[in-house]
Design an enzyme around this catalytic site. Structure first.
Site, PDB file in Angstrom:
ATOM      1  N   PHE A 105      85.353  27.933 104.795  1.00 14.09           N
ATOM      2  CA  PHE A 105      85.404  27.727 103.343  1.00 14.09           C
ATOM      3  C   PHE A 105      86.862  27.732 102.914  1.00 14.09           C
ATOM      4  O   PHE A 105      87.587  28.687 103.174  1.00 14.09           O
ATOM      5  CB  PHE A 105      84.647  28.825 102.592  1.00 14.09           C
ATOM      6  CG  PHE A 105      84.650  28.594 101.100  1.00 14.09           C
ATOM      7  CD1 PHE A 105      83.685  27.801 100.516  1.00 14.09           C
ATOM      8  CD2 PHE A 105      85.643  29.142 100.293  1.00 14.09           C
ATOM      9  CE1 PHE A 105      83.699  27.554  99.136  1.00 14.09           C
ATOM     10  CE2 PHE A 105      85.666  28.898  98.919  1.00 14.09           C
ATOM     11  CZ  PHE A 105      84.688  28.106  98.352  1.00 14.09           C
TER      12      PHE A 105
ATOM     13  N   LYS B  25      93.126  35.407  96.124  1.00 14.84           N
ATOM     14  CA  LYS B  25      92.226  36.480  95.694  1.00 14.84           C
ATOM     15  C   LYS B  25      92.881  37.833  95.334  1.00 14.84           C
ATOM     16  O   LYS B  25      93.031  38.145  94.172  1.00 14.84           O
ATOM     17  CB  LYS B  25      91.118  36.660  96.719  1.00 14.84           C
ATOM     18  CG  LYS B  25      90.204  35.428  96.767  1.00 14.84           C
ATOM     19  CD  LYS B  25      88.882  35.698  97.403  1.00 14.84           C
ATOM     20  CE  LYS B  25      87.892  34.605  97.105  1.00 14.84           C
ATOM     21  NZ  LYS B  25      87.878  33.492  98.038  1.00 14.84           N
TER      22      LYS B  25
ATOM     23  N   ASP C  33      94.379  30.417 106.526  1.00 15.28           N
ATOM     24  CA  ASP C  33      93.897  30.643 105.162  1.00 15.28           C
ATOM     25  C   ASP C  33      93.593  32.132 105.016  1.00 15.28           C
ATOM     26  O   ASP C  33      92.561  32.618 105.478  1.00 15.28           O
ATOM     27  CB  ASP C  33      92.654  29.777 104.907  1.00 15.28           C
ATOM     28  CG  ASP C  33      92.101  29.967 103.497  1.00 15.28           C
ATOM     29  OD1 ASP C  33      92.535  30.923 102.817  1.00 15.28           O
ATOM     30  OD2 ASP C  33      91.240  29.175 103.092  1.00 15.28           O
TER      31      ASP C  33
HETATM   32  C1  LIG Z   1      87.928  32.049  97.836  1.00 13.39           C
HETATM   33  C2  LIG Z   1      88.532  31.279  98.941  1.00 13.39           C
HETATM   34  C3  LIG Z   1      89.146  30.033  98.702  1.00 13.39           C
HETATM   35  C4  LIG Z   1      89.158  29.370  97.336  1.00 13.39           C
HETATM   36  O1  LIG Z   1      89.829  30.131  96.380  1.00 13.39           O
HETATM   37  P1  LIG Z   1      89.661  29.759  94.815  1.00 13.39           P
HETATM   38  O2  LIG Z   1      90.630  30.670  94.131  1.00 13.39           O
HETATM   39  O3  LIG Z   1      88.238  30.035  94.468  1.00 13.39           O
HETATM   40  O4  LIG Z   1      90.008  28.345  94.661  1.00 13.39           O
HETATM   41  C5  LIG Z   1      89.737  29.399  99.779  1.00 13.39           C
HETATM   42  N1  LIG Z   1      89.737  29.945 101.006  1.00 13.39           N
HETATM   43  C6  LIG Z   1      89.158  31.129 101.267  1.00 13.39           C
HETATM   44  C7  LIG Z   1      89.215  31.705 102.646  1.00 13.39           C
HETATM   45  C8  LIG Z   1      88.520  31.832 100.243  1.00 13.39           C
HETATM   46  O5  LIG Z   1      87.924  32.987 100.503  1.00 13.39           O
END
Ligand SMILES: *Cc1c(COP(=O)(O)O)cnc(C)c1O
Length: 411
Positions: free
Chosen positions: A149, A263, A234
């Site tokens: 994701f 986050k 990420d």
């Molecule tokens: C939450 C998340 C995203 C997306 O972040 P947003 O602030 O919702 O755009 C991307 N990568 C990972 C691993 C995430 O947990």
């Protein structure tokens, strides 16, 4: 359209107010999230209260966001003070807070000279910057993992695995190759001279709290280096202390070419970041090739600085490790056959269930005052504030058998 309040027939007082707000939400808000579970009004520490005055132990922290819990005095003070001084400037200017936060992140990441930070407003926006970084290698291809994701904007969405999120919006960015997560041979086979970047989560969060198997990130580091592709990690969910170190990559003992953050960084204030390691990677994006109006504004950076200062001052990295371990032990001690095990690292926790019971468990938990997340049919995810105490975590571990009883799960 009539946007006025419609007091819910028959319900008065706080319950009526909640129903009324949910009705008005459904008539005024774009229906992309489904019906909200509750209407929350206030938070303090690891607890939040809904408009009916019911109290919840927040073990999800806005999905790994509220690193300091709710209304942390240091975060509140930093935001208030900065708001009274300077909220926004545009990127024609910089500010002391922006420089300080960038330097602090580089120090935390152990980044070599020539490394750099770009601030943005969200996780997806950090991924977009990483995609552009990959493109600037001159190679259009990107490898991501099955189960990954990376966000919902169209670039980030192209990297996201879940077909239900992606397919309604195709065609998306071309050149994306999805390999099985954790499979070194598959990654090796997929790498060729058209791949500009490999983008991986150290622990897949939305995919169900699935850690990379031991050695996988190290192999990804070696293979990308051999093939001249960037390794982008990420760390939007795993970063900022969530797994017990500032960044999860530090536990793998490697240096990636770039990481994405969001986050936990602002503790609830929106801010994301791309960190590029070393002068060569940092030089891939030059003046005019990227931008953002709000990214790196002093208010967001003041929030980020406060979060990092409190995590360091209060020893929250170590706490994330010990509290996470204590929770894993408390769940193991239940010896409940309906629970298959605990995955994750630090305070990014997946509780594996022996059946597709997680959505029911999460609903039952909410009714008993615990906010948790059914990240997958068979997995409950916890990502509590880093300030959470062991006894609060234990109270949820001890509630698990009762929660499973209440939904009729057998095993
Ligand atoms: C939450 C998340 C995203 C997306 O972040 P947003 O602030 O919702 O755009 C991307 N990568 C990972 C691993 C995430 O947990």
């Amino acid at each position: 359209m009539n946007q006025e309040a419609h007091p819910h027939a028959g319900l008065v007082g706080p319950a009526g107010r909640a129903e009324d707000l949910l009705d008005r939400y459904s008539r005024s808000y774009l229906q992309v999230f489904g019906r909200p579970q509750r209407v929350l009004e206030r938070g303090q520490g690891v607890r939040v209260w809904d408009v009916q005055g019911r109290e919840y132990l927040d073990l999800l922290a806005g999905i790994a966001v509220n690193a300091l819990g709710h209304s942390h005095p240091d975060l509140v003070a930093a935001i208030a003070e900065q708001a009274g001084q300077l909220i926004h400037t545009s990127n024609f200017f910089t500010t002391p807070t922006q420089v300080a936060l960038a330097e602090r992140l580089l120090g935390m990441a152990g980044a070599p000279a020539g490394s750099a930070v770009l601030f943005v407003n969200s996780g997806a926006e950090a991924i977009e910057a990483a995609i552009k970084l990959g493109r600037r290698t001159g190679r259009p291809g990107i490898i991501t993992a099955q189960g990954a994701f990376h966000g919902r904007t169209t670039g980030a969405l192209a990297l996201t695995a879940k077909a239900a999120y992606r397919e309604p919006f195709e065609p998306l960015l071309p050149g994306i190759n999805r390999v099985p997560f954790g499979d070194e041979a598959a990654l090796r086979a997929a790498l060729d001279d058209q791949v500009g970047a490999v983008i991986l989560e150290p622990i897949q969060g939305e995919g169900g709290v699935v850690p990379a198997p031991p050695g996988y990130l190290q192999s990804a580091r070696e293979l990308t280096r051999e093939h001249g592709a960037l390794l982008v990690l990420d760390e939007i969910q795993t970063g900022i202390g969530r797994t017990g170190t500032w960044f999860a990559f530090q536990q793998a003992g490697i240096t990636p070419d770039a990481i994405t953050l969001a986050k936990g960084l602002g503790g609830g204030f929106p801010i994301g970041a791309l960190i590029t390691f070393g002068p060569e990677v940092s030089g891939l994006l030059s003046a005019g090739q990227h931008g953002t109006t709000f990214g790196g504004n002093p208010l967001a950076c003041a929030a980020g600085l406060a979060v990092l200062e409190v995590i360091e001052r209060d020893g929250l990295l170590g706490a994330a490790r010990t509290v996470g371990q204590a929770f894993t032990q408390a769940v193991a001690a239940l010896q409940d056959p309906r629970i298959t095990g605990v995955r994750g690292e630090g305070l990014l926790i997946g509780i594996g269930l022996a059946g597709p019971w997680a959505p029911h468990v999460a609903t039952a938990a909410l009714d008993r005052g615990f906010i948790v997340n059914a990240v997958r049919e068979d997995t409950i995810r916890l990502a509590p504030p880093l300030i959470v105490q062991e006894d609060d975590m234990t109270s949820f571990a001890l509630a698990l058998p009762t929660l499973l009883d209440s939904i009729g799960g057998d095993g």
